[in-house]
Design an enzyme around this catalytic site. Structure first.
Site, PDB file in Angstrom:
ATOM      1  N   TYR A  21      64.346  27.234  -1.996  1.00  0.00           N
ATOM      2  CA  TYR A  21      64.828  25.943  -1.470  1.00  0.00           C
ATOM      3  C   TYR A  21      66.309  26.083  -1.114  1.00  0.00           C
ATOM      4  CZ  TYR A  21      60.332  24.255  -2.669  1.00  0.00           C
ATOM      5  OH  TYR A  21      58.964  24.114  -2.678  1.00  0.00           O
ATOM      6  N   SER A  22      66.660  25.582   0.066  1.00  0.00           N
ATOM      7  CA  SER A  22      68.043  25.716   0.547  1.00  0.00           C
ATOM      8  C   SER A  22      68.987  24.843  -0.258  1.00  0.00           C
ATOM      9  CB  SER A  22      68.140  25.268   2.010  1.00  0.00           C
ATOM     10  OG  SER A  22      67.410  26.121   2.831  1.00  0.00           O
TER      11      SER A  22
ATOM     12  N   CYS B 221      68.093  26.472  11.663  1.00  0.00           N
ATOM     13  CA  CYS B 221      67.296  26.444  10.433  1.00  0.00           C
ATOM     14  C   CYS B 221      66.102  25.517  10.614  1.00  0.00           C
ATOM     15  CB  CYS B 221      68.134  25.983   9.240  1.00  0.00           C
ATOM     16  SG  CYS B 221      67.219  26.100   7.687  1.00  0.00           S
TER      17      CYS B 221
ATOM     18  N   GLU C 285      67.566  30.988  10.082  1.00  0.00           N
ATOM     19  CA  GLU C 285      66.811  30.885   8.831  1.00  0.00           C
ATOM     20  C   GLU C 285      65.550  30.104   9.189  1.00  0.00           C
ATOM     21  OE1 GLU C 285      67.962  32.193   5.639  1.00  0.00           O
ATOM     22  OE2 GLU C 285      68.228  30.382   4.436  1.00  0.00           O
TER      23      GLU C 285
ATOM     24  N   TYR D  93      60.997  30.193   9.371  1.00  0.00           N
ATOM     25  CA  TYR D  93      59.768  30.846   8.944  1.00  0.00           C
ATOM     26  C   TYR D  93      58.589  29.952   9.267  1.00  0.00           C
ATOM     27  CZ  TYR D  93      60.376  27.626   5.153  1.00  0.00           C
ATOM     28  OH  TYR D  93      60.561  26.478   4.452  1.00  0.00           O
TER      29      TYR D  93
HETATM   30  P1  FAD Z   1      52.253  26.160  -1.387  1.00  0.00           P
HETATM   31  O1  FAD Z   1      51.468  25.734  -2.543  1.00  0.00           O
HETATM   32  O2  FAD Z   1      52.948  27.477  -1.442  1.00  0.00           O
HETATM   33  O3  FAD Z   1      51.384  26.073  -0.109  1.00  0.00           O
HETATM   34  C1  FAD Z   1      51.829  26.592   1.103  1.00  0.00           C
HETATM   35  C2  FAD Z   1      50.859  27.636   1.558  1.00  0.00           C
HETATM   36  O4  FAD Z   1      49.557  27.060   1.547  1.00  0.00           O
HETATM   37  C3  FAD Z   1      51.131  28.065   2.970  1.00  0.00           C
HETATM   38  O5  FAD Z   1      51.817  29.290   2.922  1.00  0.00           O
HETATM   39  C4  FAD Z   1      49.763  28.207   3.587  1.00  0.00           C
HETATM   40  O6  FAD Z   1      49.300  29.530   3.467  1.00  0.00           O
HETATM   41  C5  FAD Z   1      48.877  27.356   2.731  1.00  0.00           C
HETATM   42  N1  FAD Z   1      48.544  26.104   3.390  1.00  0.00           N
HETATM   43  C6  FAD Z   1      49.411  25.281   4.042  1.00  0.00           C
HETATM   44  N2  FAD Z   1      48.762  24.218   4.542  1.00  0.00           N
HETATM   45  C7  FAD Z   1      47.472  24.383   4.178  1.00  0.00           C
HETATM   46  C8  FAD Z   1      46.311  23.622   4.422  1.00  0.00           C
HETATM   47  N3  FAD Z   1      46.343  22.498   5.129  1.00  0.00           N
HETATM   48  N4  FAD Z   1      45.128  24.072   3.909  1.00  0.00           N
HETATM   49  C9  FAD Z   1      45.083  25.216   3.189  1.00  0.00           C
HETATM   50  N5  FAD Z   1      46.169  25.974   2.949  1.00  0.00           N
HETATM   51  C10 FAD Z   1      47.325  25.567   3.436  1.00  0.00           C
HETATM   52  N6  FAD Z   1      61.212  23.705   1.841  1.00  0.00           N
HETATM   53  C11 FAD Z   1      61.716  22.477   1.675  1.00  0.00           C
HETATM   54  O7  FAD Z   1      60.963  21.499   1.580  1.00  0.00           O
HETATM   55  N7  FAD Z   1      63.073  22.275   1.590  1.00  0.00           N
HETATM   56  C12 FAD Z   1      63.950  23.289   1.662  1.00  0.00           C
HETATM   57  O8  FAD Z   1      65.163  23.075   1.583  1.00  0.00           O
HETATM   58  C13 FAD Z   1      63.414  24.606   1.830  1.00  0.00           C
HETATM   59  N8  FAD Z   1      64.246  25.656   1.903  1.00  0.00           N
HETATM   60  C14 FAD Z   1      63.729  26.902   2.102  1.00  0.00           C
HETATM   61  C15 FAD Z   1      64.601  27.982   2.201  1.00  0.00           C
HETATM   62  C16 FAD Z   1      64.114  29.249   2.432  1.00  0.00           C
HETATM   63  C17 FAD Z   1      65.082  30.417   2.572  1.00  0.00           C
HETATM   64  C18 FAD Z   1      62.723  29.452   2.548  1.00  0.00           C
HETATM   65  C19 FAD Z   1      62.162  30.825   2.821  1.00  0.00           C
HETATM   66  C20 FAD Z   1      61.849  28.398   2.419  1.00  0.00           C
HETATM   67  C21 FAD Z   1      62.347  27.098   2.193  1.00  0.00           C
HETATM   68  N9  FAD Z   1      61.504  26.010   2.056  1.00  0.00           N
HETATM   69  C22 FAD Z   1      62.016  24.763   1.915  1.00  0.00           C
HETATM   70  C23 FAD Z   1      60.023  26.159   2.008  1.00  0.00           C
HETATM   71  C24 FAD Z   1      59.583  26.312   0.521  1.00  0.00           C
HETATM   72  O9  FAD Z   1      59.971  27.581   0.032  1.00  0.00           O
HETATM   73  C25 FAD Z   1      58.067  26.230   0.349  1.00  0.00           C
HETATM   74  O10 FAD Z   1      57.458  27.192   1.180  1.00  0.00           O
HETATM   75  C26 FAD Z   1      57.506  24.857   0.682  1.00  0.00           C
HETATM   76  O11 FAD Z   1      58.103  23.854  -0.140  1.00  0.00           O
HETATM   77  C27 FAD Z   1      55.985  24.841   0.403  1.00  0.00           C
HETATM   78  O12 FAD Z   1      55.775  25.287  -0.916  1.00  0.00           O
HETATM   79  P2  FAD Z   1      54.608  24.667  -1.812  1.00  0.00           P
HETATM   80  O13 FAD Z   1      54.607  25.413  -3.114  1.00  0.00           O
HETATM   81  O14 FAD Z   1      54.672  23.199  -1.871  1.00  0.00           O
HETATM   82  O15 FAD Z   1      53.336  25.032  -0.973  1.00  0.00           O
HETATM   83  P1  NAP Z   2      59.437  18.106  10.752  1.00  0.00           P
HETATM   84  O1  NAP Z   2      59.987  16.927  10.038  1.00  0.00           O
HETATM   85  O2  NAP Z   2      57.992  18.127  11.085  1.00  0.00           O
HETATM   86  O3  NAP Z   2      60.299  18.316  12.085  1.00  0.00           O
HETATM   87  C1  NAP Z   2      60.140  19.430  12.885  1.00  0.00           C
HETATM   88  C2  NAP Z   2      60.543  19.043  14.298  1.00  0.00           C
HETATM   89  O4  NAP Z   2      60.593  20.213  15.097  1.00  0.00           O
HETATM   90  C3  NAP Z   2      59.515  18.104  14.918  1.00  0.00           C
HETATM   91  O5  NAP Z   2      60.175  17.189  15.750  1.00  0.00           O
HETATM   92  C4  NAP Z   2      58.663  19.062  15.708  1.00  0.00           C
HETATM   93  O6  NAP Z   2      58.018  18.442  16.792  1.00  0.00           O
HETATM   94  C5  NAP Z   2      59.711  20.011  16.223  1.00  0.00           C
HETATM   95  N1  NAP Z   2      59.165  21.274  16.685  1.00  0.00           N
HETATM   96  C6  NAP Z   2      57.931  21.790  16.451  1.00  0.00           C
HETATM   97  N2  NAP Z   2      57.782  22.962  17.103  1.00  0.00           N
HETATM   98  C7  NAP Z   2      58.939  23.184  17.763  1.00  0.00           C
HETATM   99  C8  NAP Z   2      59.388  24.224  18.633  1.00  0.00           C
HETATM  100  N3  NAP Z   2      58.634  25.273  18.941  1.00  0.00           N
HETATM  101  N4  NAP Z   2      60.619  24.134  19.163  1.00  0.00           N
HETATM  102  C9  NAP Z   2      61.400  23.089  18.871  1.00  0.00           C
HETATM  103  N5  NAP Z   2      61.037  22.057  18.051  1.00  0.00           N
HETATM  104  C10 NAP Z   2      59.819  22.116  17.504  1.00  0.00           C
HETATM  105  O7  NAP Z   2      59.830  19.432   9.993  1.00  0.00           O
HETATM  106  P2  NAP Z   2      59.510  19.898   8.514  1.00  0.00           P
HETATM  107  O8  NAP Z   2      58.133  19.506   8.134  1.00  0.00           O
HETATM  108  O9  NAP Z   2      60.624  19.502   7.629  1.00  0.00           O
HETATM  109  O10 NAP Z   2      59.530  21.440   8.710  1.00  0.00           O
HETATM  110  C11 NAP Z   2      60.698  22.135   8.881  1.00  0.00           C
HETATM  111  C12 NAP Z   2      60.459  23.630   8.650  1.00  0.00           C
HETATM  112  O11 NAP Z   2      61.655  24.209   8.165  1.00  0.00           O
HETATM  113  C13 NAP Z   2      59.396  23.915   7.599  1.00  0.00           C
HETATM  114  O12 NAP Z   2      58.647  25.041   8.016  1.00  0.00           O
HETATM  115  C14 NAP Z   2      60.245  24.237   6.382  1.00  0.00           C
HETATM  116  O13 NAP Z   2      59.541  24.956   5.406  1.00  0.00           O
HETATM  117  C15 NAP Z   2      61.361  24.995   7.049  1.00  0.00           C
HETATM  118  N6  NAP Z   2      62.622  25.112   6.257  1.00  0.00           N
HETATM  119  C16 NAP Z   2      63.233  26.297   6.255  1.00  0.00           C
HETATM  120  C17 NAP Z   2      64.359  26.462   5.532  1.00  0.00           C
HETATM  121  C18 NAP Z   2      65.000  27.795   5.483  1.00  0.00           C
HETATM  122  O14 NAP Z   2      64.456  28.757   5.985  1.00  0.00           O
HETATM  123  N7  NAP Z   2      66.171  27.863   4.880  1.00  0.00           N
HETATM  124  C19 NAP Z   2      64.941  25.394   4.870  1.00  0.00           C
HETATM  125  C20 NAP Z   2      64.318  24.183   4.926  1.00  0.00           C
HETATM  126  C21 NAP Z   2      63.148  24.053   5.637  1.00  0.00           C
HETATM  127  P3  NAP Z   2      56.443  18.057  16.792  1.00  0.00           P
HETATM  128  O15 NAP Z   2      55.963  18.125  15.374  1.00  0.00           O
HETATM  129  O16 NAP Z   2      56.417  16.684  17.365  1.00  0.00           O
HETATM  130  O17 NAP Z   2      55.790  19.073  17.677  1.00  0.00           O
END
Ligand code: FAD
Ligand code: NAP
Length: 345
Positions: free
Chosen positions: A104-105, A288, A343, A345
């Site tokens: 988590y960021s 990000c 950042e 994924y």
């Molecule tokens: P999990 O239990 O791990 O489930 C997710 C997995 O389930 C997916 O990989 C996919 O394979 C599977 N899946 C997804 N949807 C379905 C579906 N409909 N049916 C069946 N399987 C499914 N997240 C944030 O919210 N806030 C942040 O600030 C944030 N920062 C991040 C920073 C970094 C550097 C990275 C790498 C990730 C960050 N994330 C952030 C994402 C976070 O790490 C988790 O991946 C996210 O919260 C989901 O984890 P979870 O345990 O709830 O889901």
């Molecule tokens: P969200 O609220 O659903 O918002 C995402 C926005 O981006 C929506 O408006 C979406 O539009 C748009 N979008 C979708 N595809 C796009 C594309 N190809 N180009 C430009 N915009 C696009 O987002 P969220 O659910 O929070 O998800 C954010 C993502 O960031 C997640 O995968 C999360 O895990 C990740 N994350 C990463 C980090 C990290 O790496 N440090 C930290 C925090 C979060 P539509 O849905 O209308 O198409």
């Protein structure tokens, strides 16, 4: 090559890369950071200080601003804005093994939420979807609610609860060592705003006074009500003339236009405004959020003739129009330069 030159009493260091003859590009120097002080085998226990919704309005998403007390642990004072930490949810997975670490960021500046780097924050979003079969053995007709393990755990915790943490993680998605030497374009989708909340507070509300560099944030959300930290971002924009807050709302039609806008679409549409900023060699782009945005951003930068500044493009792609680059070609054939921080994924 490293140049050292005095600037306002501070030694400014800019790494200068030679590209072609006579052409130079300034890359940011990143600070050294602490990494992996705490590992999953021996996590620290943080106390929950607060856990509040941080969306602008009523929304189908649930995103929290979670503050954790890491005082008296190895993580106190250990984070820099832009890094992340690991969380180990309680319980075991379907194979009976402890849950894996999820990252988590960090959403606060380096001095934390409390000014003493004891309280660190993040922005968890509940992962809630209908189940989609993942493996051949999964029932194709099973569409029960799928709840992500760690995100729902973090959104459920209350003040006083304990959370197991690891980290810090990340050494590249950071503000430069000399923040004054650069201008900034921050691009966020959804919870991708988390690191930028910390970075913006660090740039604009630092102890040494606000950084006067130009800073533009483009925040992408499905609906206006999904915007995160909107009050804070509006306040910062009102208080700092050098900070500009833009929103790209993807699912709301705009006046005279049938569709909404993505972050890269907004840059493209307002290129008269963003072009000179992106063209300026002081500027660093930070992105990000969703992986897909990287593809759209790279295509847009290349189409606008900005590849040299932000991308290293494989020669095989140069023969094609950027709009025709596939996702896999982009993944294999393009690397971001030091002025393009990702950042996703
Ligand atoms: P999990 O239990 O791990 O489930 C997710 C997995 O389930 C997916 O990989 C996919 O394979 C599977 N899946 C997804 N949807 C379905 C579906 N409909 N049916 C069946 N399987 C499914 N997240 C944030 O919210 N806030 C942040 O600030 C944030 N920062 C991040 C920073 C970094 C550097 C990275 C790498 C990730 C960050 N994330 C952030 C994402 C976070 O790490 C988790 O991946 C996210 O919260 C989901 O984890 P979870 O345990 O709830 O889901
Ligand atoms: P969200 O609220 O659903 O918002 C995402 C926005 O981006 C929506 O408006 C979406 O539009 C748009 N979008 C979708 N595809 C796009 C594309 N190809 N180009 C430009 N915009 C696009 O987002 P969220 O659910 O929070 O998800 C954010 C993502 O960031 C997640 O995968 C999360 O895990 C990740 N994350 C990463 C980090 C990290 O790496 N440090 C930290 C925090 C979060 P539509 O849905 O209308 O198409």
């Amino acid at each position: 090559m490293v140049h050292c030159a005095p600037r306002g009493g501070y030694a400014l260091r800019i790494r200068v890369l030679r590209l072609k003859k006579g052409e130079i590009m300034a890359e940011p120097i990143l600070p050294d950071v602490q990494m992996n002080l705490v590992r999953a085998s021996d996590p620290v226990i943080a106390g929950v200080v607060s856990n509040e919704l941080c969306m602008r309005g009523k929304s189908a998403s649930f995103v929290k601003h979670l503050v954790l007390d890491v005082g008296n642990t190895a993580l106190a004072g250990a984070f820099r804005a832009g890094q992340s930490f690991g969380v180990i949810a309680p319980g075991v997975d379907e194979r009976g093994k402890p849950h894996k670490v999820r990252l988590y960021s960090v959403a606060c500046p380096t001095w934390g939420e409390d000014g003493a780097a004891q309280h660190v924050s993040t922005t968890p979003k509940r992962l809630i979807e209908e189940f989609v079969p993942q493996k051949p053995a999964d029932d194709p007709d099973d569409h029960q609610l799928f709840r992500g393990v760690c995100s729902n755990y973090l959104c459920d915790v209350r003040a006083g609860d304990e959370v197991r943490l690891t980290g810090p993680n990340g050494k590249r998605f950071l503000l430069p060592a000399d923040v004054h030497a650069h201008d900034y374009v921050f691009l966020a989708t959804g919870t991708g705003i988390a690191p930028f909340r910390g970075m913006l507070l660090e740039l604009l509300e630092g102890r040494d006074g606000p950084c006067s560099s130009r800073i533009d944030l483009v925040m992408g959300s499905p609906y206006t009500t999904d915007l995160l930290y909107d009050d804070l971002l509006q306040r910062l924009a009102a208080e700092h003339d050098n900070f500009h807050y833009h929103t790209a709302i993807s699912r709301e039609p705009r006046r005279g236009k049938p569709t909404g806008l993505y972050v890269d679409g907004l840059l493209n549409e307002q290129f008269d405004y963003f072009g000179p900023l992106l063209d300026n060699e002081r500027t660093i782009i930070y992105l990000c959020g969703l992986m897909g945005v990287r593809v759209s951003l790279f295509r847009m930068l290349a189409a606008q003739g900005l590849s040299d500044a932000y991308l290293q493009v494989n020669a095989s792609l140069l023969a094609k129009r950027p709009g025709d680059w596939s996702s896999s070609e982009i993944r294999k054939g393009i690397k971001p330069s030091g002025r393009c921080m990702l950042e996703v994924y």
